[in-house]
Design a protein around this motif. Structure first.
Motif, PDB file in Angstrom:
ATOM      1  N   MET A 293       3.831  -2.176  -3.653  1.00  0.00           N
ATOM      2  CA  MET A 293       4.476  -0.926  -3.358  1.00  0.00           C
ATOM      3  C   MET A 293       3.815  -0.297  -2.147  1.00  0.00           C
ATOM      4  O   MET A 293       2.605  -0.363  -1.988  1.00  0.00           O
ATOM      5  N   GLN A 294       4.652   0.325  -1.343  1.00  0.00           N
ATOM      6  CA  GLN A 294       4.178   0.964  -0.133  1.00  0.00           C
ATOM      7  C   GLN A 294       4.592   2.437  -0.166  1.00  0.00           C
ATOM      8  O   GLN A 294       5.769   2.743  -0.317  1.00  0.00           O
ATOM      9  N   PRO A 295       3.646   3.380  -0.074  1.00  0.00           N
ATOM     10  CA  PRO A 295       4.007   4.800  -0.136  1.00  0.00           C
ATOM     11  C   PRO A 295       4.817   5.234   1.083  1.00  0.00           C
ATOM     12  O   PRO A 295       4.584   4.767   2.196  1.00  0.00           O
ATOM     13  N   ILE A 296       5.791   6.097   0.853  1.00  0.00           N
ATOM     14  CA  ILE A 296       6.567   6.702   1.927  1.00  0.00           C
ATOM     15  C   ILE A 296       6.012   8.113   2.094  1.00  0.00           C
ATOM     16  O   ILE A 296       6.065   8.925   1.177  1.00  0.00           O
ATOM     17  N   TYR A 297       5.460   8.373   3.265  1.00  0.00           N
ATOM     18  CA  TYR A 297       4.814   9.665   3.502  1.00  0.00           C
ATOM     19  C   TYR A 297       4.970  10.010   4.967  1.00  0.00           C
ATOM     20  O   TYR A 297       4.881   9.118   5.805  1.00  0.00           O
TER      21      TYR A 297
END
Length: 116
Positions: free
Chosen positions: A1-5
């Motif tokens: 998973m890759q955070p969206i920020y």
């Protein structure tokens, strides 16, 4: 998973059509296909809608309706959606991640892009 920020509409909209996991302030998790992010709302698992015209997207190779006023009879247009696989209850759109979910951006704590 890759955070969206950061969690703003412009940044989130870049990931439309991808699988995401949204975590709200109360700890509930929602997994689905990111459909759109506008008006302060995040929408998952919506129908495939063309952002430019507001109409339903057509499959590749689908014929467009003829233009009116050219001496041709206009045939009734049949709405065609993207080629979703047939569901367990017969042909038609099948959404494996559930029905449409609308979340307020203010309630989101985390948003992850799920990379398969």
């Amino acid at each position: 998973m890759q955070p969206i920020y950061p969690l703003n509409e412009k940044n989130i909209s870049r990931h439309c059509g991808q699988l995401v996991c949204a975590v709200t302030a109360d700890g509930s998790r929602h997994i689905g296909i990111l459909s759109s992010c506008r008006g302060g709302q995040l929408i998952l698992n919506d129908e495939a809608v063309d952002d430019v015209s507001g109409g339903t997207l057509q499959m590749k190779g689908a014929k467009k309706a003829p233009r009116k006023g050219k001496g041709r009879k206009a045939k009734p247009a049949v709405a065609q959606t993207l080629g979703y696989p047939a569901g367990p209850f017969g042909p038609g759109p099948f959404f494996p991640f559930g029905s449409r979910v609308v979340l307020d951006l203010a309630l989101l704590t985390l948003l992850f892009l799920i990379v398969l």
